[in-house]
Scaffold this active site. Structure first.
Site, PDB file in Angstrom:
ATOM      1  N   HIS A 133       0.789  -1.240   0.000  1.00  0.00           N
ATOM      2  CA  HIS A 133       0.000   0.000   0.000  1.00  0.00           C
ATOM      3  C   HIS A 133       0.822   1.292   0.000  1.00  0.00           C
ATOM      4  O   HIS A 133       0.530   2.229   0.735  1.00  0.00           O
ATOM      5  CB  HIS A 133      -0.957  -0.006   1.198  1.00  0.00           C
ATOM      6  CG  HIS A 133      -2.075  -0.999   1.089  1.00  0.00           C
ATOM      7  ND1 HIS A 133      -2.550  -1.481  -0.106  1.00  0.00           N
ATOM      8  CD2 HIS A 133      -2.821  -1.606   2.063  1.00  0.00           C
ATOM      9  CE1 HIS A 133      -3.534  -2.338   0.119  1.00  0.00           C
ATOM     10  NE2 HIS A 133      -3.722  -2.444   1.418  1.00  0.00           N
ATOM     11  N   HIS A 207      -9.725   2.277   0.178  1.00  0.00           N
ATOM     12  CA  HIS A 207      -9.700   1.143   1.098  1.00  0.00           C
ATOM     13  C   HIS A 207     -10.808   1.234   2.156  1.00  0.00           C
ATOM     14  O   HIS A 207     -10.614   0.803   3.300  1.00  0.00           O
ATOM     15  CB  HIS A 207      -8.325   1.072   1.757  1.00  0.00           C
ATOM     16  CG  HIS A 207      -7.910  -0.283   2.212  1.00  0.00           C
ATOM     17  ND1 HIS A 207      -8.591  -0.992   3.182  1.00  0.00           N
ATOM     18  CD2 HIS A 207      -6.891  -1.080   1.820  1.00  0.00           C
ATOM     19  CE1 HIS A 207      -7.988  -2.152   3.372  1.00  0.00           C
ATOM     20  NE2 HIS A 207      -6.956  -2.240   2.556  1.00  0.00           N
ATOM     21  N   GLU A 346     -11.723  -3.306  -3.020  1.00  0.00           N
ATOM     22  CA  GLU A 346     -10.730  -2.350  -3.508  1.00  0.00           C
ATOM     23  C   GLU A 346     -10.547  -2.553  -5.007  1.00  0.00           C
ATOM     24  O   GLU A 346      -9.900  -3.513  -5.431  1.00  0.00           O
ATOM     25  CB  GLU A 346      -9.401  -2.579  -2.777  1.00  0.00           C
ATOM     26  CG  GLU A 346      -9.512  -2.514  -1.269  1.00  0.00           C
ATOM     27  CD  GLU A 346      -8.420  -3.323  -0.557  1.00  0.00           C
ATOM     28  OE1 GLU A 346      -7.236  -3.075  -0.802  1.00  0.00           O
ATOM     29  OE2 GLU A 346      -8.760  -4.227   0.227  1.00  0.00           O
TER      30      GLU A 346
HETATM   31  C1  GLA Z   1      -5.497  -5.087   1.882  1.00  0.00           C
HETATM   32  C2  GLA Z   1      -4.664  -6.288   1.923  1.00  0.00           C
HETATM   33  C3  GLA Z   1      -4.875  -6.989   3.214  1.00  0.00           C
HETATM   34  C4  GLA Z   1      -4.584  -6.070   4.372  1.00  0.00           C
HETATM   35  C5  GLA Z   1      -5.401  -4.845   4.266  1.00  0.00           C
HETATM   36  C6  GLA Z   1      -5.031  -3.858   5.333  1.00  0.00           C
HETATM   37  O1  GLA Z   1      -6.817  -5.393   1.756  1.00  0.00           O
HETATM   38  O2  GLA Z   1      -4.877  -7.149   0.838  1.00  0.00           O
HETATM   39  O3  GLA Z   1      -4.049  -8.123   3.290  1.00  0.00           O
HETATM   40  O4  GLA Z   1      -3.233  -5.746   4.354  1.00  0.00           O
HETATM   41  O5  GLA Z   1      -5.211  -4.256   3.007  1.00  0.00           O
HETATM   42  O6  GLA Z   1      -5.026  -4.427   6.600  1.00  0.00           O
END
Ligand code: GLA
Length: 381
Positions: A133, A207, A346
């Site tokens: 991220h 997110h 997402e």
């Molecule tokens: C995304 C990732 C997850 C987790 C979340 C945040 O969805 O795919 O594995 O890291 O972000 O917690």
């Protein structure tokens, strides 16, 4: 309304700014801007409240984060359907990307390394052995600049951020913008755009964690999900795609028909278990001639009747069932967010695309413009 909020002013009442146009007045809608505190460095953060008909969305300049979405149930009763915090302090203290705009590259890059145009790049490793991220201080932790760009179609705020060459290890200066609009069709529409002065990977998403029964209502395992995806990208045990694209048919990942999220979740192995997969959306989304967002997912919460549909221009959607929530983060109203209390959809390009030539490319070139549009549309039945 939180007491620490100071009202800066109603920036635009759309029926007023739109002049004598009757249609605009009928549509209505408003943008209200508030102070939302300061970062540790003393930078002021603003909160924009976008309201149109029965739908209200709140977005702040820190992380271009959606802090709240209020949507009516089948009785017309409105509730906040997102996880987050009542004040800026909660977000500054650290959290798993509640409501956040994620970039420069969403999801994982294996081992935090990639090669582009013959040059090796190293990113911070912040998730097991991988980069996640956008890095330690990704787009979710910077203060964006906001501008009211409301139109007769509804209240709208554009957030912009310039990511410097080398920031978080990524090449080139990237100028990014994210525009949030609430339409008269009960949609929260998010339009992303970016340009760069060098080749660079870009994969932006939002997110938000949704709980259509309201964030204090327990788990999302009773929500019924439909995904417009016949295939997914299998991952290794650090959640990095193997590179294969496989059918969901006959697996617990088959959401091609409405299915309760909890119905088969126990069949998924691993720790912490649950859904955390990139689904390959059906259709010709990889075709550059695509014209606009198309349906990717539908979520129905049976007790409230709320429905959320997700439309996107992106080739994939990461469906995450809040597996890492463990009750340690206390959110709005002091509620401890437990495992599976929220779900994320997402919309994005596939994880670790920089290492898989068979995945749609996420490389943005100078002179080109990255765009992505995702719409969350709310209704009740
Ligand atoms: C995304 C990732 C997850 C987790 C979340 C945040 O969805 O795919 O594995 O890291 O972000 O917690």
């Amino acid at each position: 309304m939180n007491k620490c909020l100071a009202l800066i002013g109603v920036v635009a009442s759309l029926s007023a700014v739109s002049g004598p146009g009757v249609a605009a007045a009928e549509r209505g809608g408003s943008v209200t801007k508030m102070e939302f505190g300061k970062t540790a460095e003393g930078t002021p953060v603003e909160l924009y409240v976008l309201k149109n008909g029965g739908l209200t969305a709140k977005v702040m300049t820190y992380g271009a984060i959606i802090t709240e979405i209020d949507a009516p149930d089948r009785q017309g009763k409105s509730a906040d359907v997102t996880l987050g915090f009542d004040d800026l302090g909660g977000y500054l203290a650290g959290h798993p990307y509640f409501g956040a705009t994620v970039g420069r590259v969403a999801n994982r890059i294996a081992r935090g390394k990639f090669t582009l145009d013959g040059k090796d790049y190293t990113l911070a490793v912040n998730n097991g052995p991988n980069a996640l991220h956008g890095g330690k201080k990704g787009f979710d932790k910077v203060v964006w600049t906001a501008e009211d760009v409301s139109a007769s179609s509804g209240p709208s705020v554009r957030m912009t951020y310039v990511s410097k060459d080398g920031e978080e290890g990524y090449p080139g200066t990237l100028k990014a913008s994210v525009t949030f609009s609430v339409t008269e069709k009960a949609e929260l529409r998010i339009d992303y755009s970016a340009t760069a002065d060098r080749d660079t990977p870009v994969n932006l998403t939002n997110h938000s964690y949704f709980n259509l029964a309201g964030p204090a209502s327990g788990s999302i395992l009773g929500h019924e999900l439909t995904l417009e995806a016949d295939r997914y990208t299998p991952v290794d045990d650090t959640l990095i795609p193997t590179g294969k694209i496989e059918a969901v048919l006959g697996t617990p990942l088959d959401f091609t028909k409405p299915t309760a999220i909890g119905a088969r979740i126990d069949q998924l192995k691993g720790d912490p278990g649950g859904y955390d997969h990139n689904f390959v959306l059906n259709s010709d989304r990889f075709d550059a001639s695509r014209t606009g967002p198309i349906l990717a997912a539908r979520v129905h919460e049976p007790t409230s009747g709320r429905v959320m549909e997700v439309f996107t221009t992106e080739p994939g959607v990461q469906f995450y069932s809040g597996n890492f929530l463990d009750g340690t983060v206390k959110g709005k109203g002091g509620v401890a967010y437990r495992k599976h209390q929220g779900l994320c959809l997402e919309a994005q390009h596939f994880p670790d695309s920089v290492h898989h030539a068979n995945f749609p490319s996420i490389i943005l070139k100078p002179g080109a413009t990255y765009t992505q549009t995702t719409i969350y549309k709310f209704s009740a039945r």
